[in-house]
Write an enzyme that holds these catalytic residues in place. Sequence first.
Site, mmCIF file in Angstrom:
data_model
loop_
_atom_site.group_PDB
_atom_site.id
_atom_site.type_symbol
_atom_site.label_atom_id
_atom_site.label_comp_id
_atom_site.label_asym_id
_atom_site.label_seq_id
_atom_site.Cartn_x
_atom_site.Cartn_y
_atom_site.Cartn_z
ATOM 1 N N THR A 73 2.225 0.645 -5.118
ATOM 2 C CA THR A 73 1.549 -0.523 -4.556
ATOM 3 C C THR A 73 1.731 -1.732 -5.474
ATOM 4 O O THR A 73 2.038 -2.841 -5.022
ATOM 5 C CB THR A 73 0.040 -0.219 -4.414
ATOM 6 O OG1 THR A 73 -0.112 0.890 -3.532
ATOM 7 C CG2 THR A 73 -0.726 -1.420 -3.869
ATOM 8 N N GLY A 131 -1.693 5.039 -4.265
ATOM 9 C CA GLY A 131 -2.288 3.769 -4.673
ATOM 10 C C GLY A 131 -2.404 3.611 -6.165
ATOM 11 O O GLY A 131 -3.241 2.863 -6.669
ATOM 12 N N ALA A 183 0.854 -1.195 0.000
ATOM 13 C CA ALA A 183 0.000 0.000 0.000
ATOM 14 C C ALA A 183 0.885 1.239 0.000
ATOM 15 O O ALA A 183 1.789 1.349 0.812
ATOM 16 C CB ALA A 183 -0.908 0.016 1.228
ATOM 17 N N CYS A 184 0.624 2.149 -0.968
ATOM 18 C CA CYS A 184 1.427 3.380 -1.071
ATOM 19 C C CYS A 184 0.493 4.599 -1.000
ATOM 20 O O CYS A 184 -0.718 4.444 -1.033
ATOM 21 C CB CYS A 184 2.245 3.371 -2.361
ATOM 22 S SG CYS A 184 1.230 3.539 -3.843
ATOM 23 N N PRO A 185 1.054 5.822 -0.932
ATOM 24 C CA PRO A 185 0.213 7.010 -0.676
ATOM 25 C C PRO A 185 -0.899 7.237 -1.702
ATOM 26 O O PRO A 185 -2.032 7.498 -1.319
ATOM 27 C CB PRO A 185 1.219 8.159 -0.695
ATOM 28 C CG PRO A 185 2.534 7.534 -0.350
ATOM 29 C CD PRO A 185 2.487 6.145 -0.909
#
Lengths: 842, 99
Positions: B16, B12, B8-10
């Site tokens: 991710t 998305g 999960a990244c900022p």
Amino acid sequence: MVHEHRFACPLPNGLHARPASLISELATSFGSDIRLINERTGSSANAKSVLEIVALDVKLGDPCRTTVAGDDANAAQSRLADFIEHEMPGCDEALPEIAPRSEVVLPRTLRRCSARWYPGTVVCPGIARGAVVVVGGVRLPTEIASDAEDAHAEERKLRGAIERVRSSLREKLKTAPSAVESAILRAHVAIAGDVGFAEKALASVAAGASAGRAIVEAAQYFAERMKSAESAYVRERAVDIEDIALQFLESIYGDCVRALDVVLAEAAIVVAENLSPRQLLAFDRRFLKGIVIEHAGVTSHAVILARSFDIPTLTGVADVRARLAAGTQAVVDANLGFVVAEVTPEVDRYHRRELAKGSRRRERLARHAHARASTLDGRALEVAANVSTAQELAPAFERGADAIGLFRTEMLFMDRPAAPSEDEQFEIYSAALRAARGRPVILRTFDIGGDKPVPYLNLPEERNPFLGLRGVRVYRSHQDVFDAQLRAIVRASAFGPVWIMLPMVSSLDEVRWVKSRLAEVRAELDRAKIAHDLALRIGVMIEVPSVAFQIDQFASEVDFFSIGTNDLAQYFLAVDREGESVAELYRTRHPSFLRFLVKIVEDAKRHGKWIGMCGEMTRSPRNLPLLIALGLDEISTAAPEIAALKASIARMSAAQCDELLRAATACRSADEVEALVASFRGRGETQALLDPECVAIEVDSSSKEEAIRDLVDTFFVAGRTDEPELVEDAIWAREAVYSTGLGHGFAIPHCKTDAISANSIGVARLARPIEWGSNDGEPVRCVILLAMRASDKDDAHMRVFSKLARKLMHDEFRERLLAATDCAALASGLAEELGLSADVVR
Amino acid sequence: MKIVAVTACPTGIAHTYMAAEQLEKTAKSLGHQIKVETQGAMGIENELSSAEIRDAEFAIFAVDIDVEQRERFAGKRIVQVAVQDAIKNPKAVFEKLRA
């Protein structure tokens, strides 16, 4: 006996205008002869003259001496010493700075260079570079009335001019809107009444010079001393002296000495406190590249003209005449809203790149310019141009205008000693109609009064001119002037379709009276066997709210309506549209105003009448879906906007626009409408995610900042965003979390924002690798930009994004992107890898 | 070895999925069995079942933001790294499992 007092200047900024004016006020209250000497330079000044004191160039710590001689020398001496010791040290407060507008941000590509820049308000977009030409108030005429009458007559002229200018400045001071302006005006009142200046000029007159010559000499004497001062503050004051001197000259010799004779001989950026329409029209437009004005409302006539000519223009740039040196190069960015005072290599590169982008965008928009605009689901909307002179018609049609929706004829009536004759007007109107080649021209009869005074009509001064005699209300008392215009228009109608539009109508009687005049004019022409068009139409401009509730009754008297949003909104909301203190309240996207517009258009349509809209509201692309939904027949706007508006219309769905308007009229506040409009997508169909137009190789970006800007600009050029700066901001906000350089020479900047109108992929393979702050420390050779709308959930597109992200982890995929030999191969290779069919790619 | 993972990244949008791909690719080359759940702009995809979580020896979180439904992993041995680390050097992430 002579009293002396010695002191060292305690003021960090030296003895500038403010302390100098206090000293001179004090000195003037005594009869004695009071002098101030700067011992550092040995020069001496009459302490009653602000100009002479300031010209002494006294700086912090300079040893000074005052001398007082005369009947009240004792009192004067002790008061002066007291002031110098106790009050003067505390009067060094600088004038309040006008705070730069916080929303103007220098583009990232320019932030690292040190060039001075000043923010302003964009009134006509574009970018321009040229030599600074300062206009108005700062060019003293070199050839001025050298033949003097007798000395007494010249002295009378001189004293009269000083008195008139002082009292007119004091009048202005009474209505000065801001503290800064008041301060400047007070300084000008002091200069205009300065004893040193008057003495100098009177001495010249006594020696046989004309009043004009004497004023110029005195101004030059003081201005030169100030220009050579060490303090920048004092140097800048030279402009004020020349300005006041010009006002003296105008007061004696009339407008002929005004800086109207400014000749542009090379690409120029005209810089002025303000411009009159007459001044603007006098410039050679081949060289007029950009305009920067200190004070001018968005709807002032100079600004309206600048827009029609598509000249990049900024206004509200504080103190710009002092900040930009005449003759030096400057760049005006009237897209973002700033002017740069020095053209460094970075600024030059920025300017060239922006110019190139602008022309790419225009080229692309031009494809739409000459087609009739209609939405994807077939709702047509005519896009016409607003003009003020006959010369503007041909360029407006070149830019794609379907018609002329507003020809403001009052420009013909302004800045002249008498009304234009019927024949003069006939020539102009018929030239306009010939240029229109059969396309309709809506001629608005002269709208004078209010903010557009004209001396020969002798209109009374009013407490509130916007609610006073203006537009159609003036015609009855000036029937000769109105009849001449009507006859000229009706005669011209033989050359093409003319629609006459009446300004400021508030009651049916006004229309009936005009129609009776029109009938009479036509009868006269018939009797004289002069040709005219029997199908000539007459209509009213809806700008007074009272008309809106009688549309049914007006419909039986007129052929058409056009909504003038500027005045209609100001009368409807009771907000002065140029009033700074209430600027926040002037909102055309006010739910109540939108409901009002809905009612007006519905009523007009119910009675089978054609209805258009002219005015500011047509300019913003954000308003376009609302205007489409209103069901207008036409919108009329500044010519440079036309192609972009037509292109936007062609991409919209009227059904979705209708929905937006319904939701907007249900909002409770203008802010709610704002949010709704900002997130509106309005696309009838999904735009291709990957457009070959947004894929490029050998891209000449020299930094991360430039590469991101270049990619966003391809979206802008392709019509995927009207707000590229917001897209950039969103990308940089993501970039701030951690670099999107993923190693192996690839970077994948991305964002979610509604400033993009369609989910988009952009690819730039760079000519030279650039630093990106990547994982593996390697510079980047290929940049893939993903921009996604924040408010849409488009899983199909998102799946393509995630697929692309996954593929980037594979060597073979990256190698394929790097190996493609041209843009088409790169785009089709990418499409294939992502499983996008050919028709998705387009 | 059986492993489950969440990325999960900022925003998305990109990282991710890049991290998920790296973990899957690397696990395969190391002979591990892995299932990676992505928590991106499309929400949770390739969702881990409670049985899958139960049967796994380790859970890898390659995340820059909070893991949704973290309670599913209660009592699990979890190795948490930044998304960047999983993209840059996925092998090192798996080495942490042995430590």
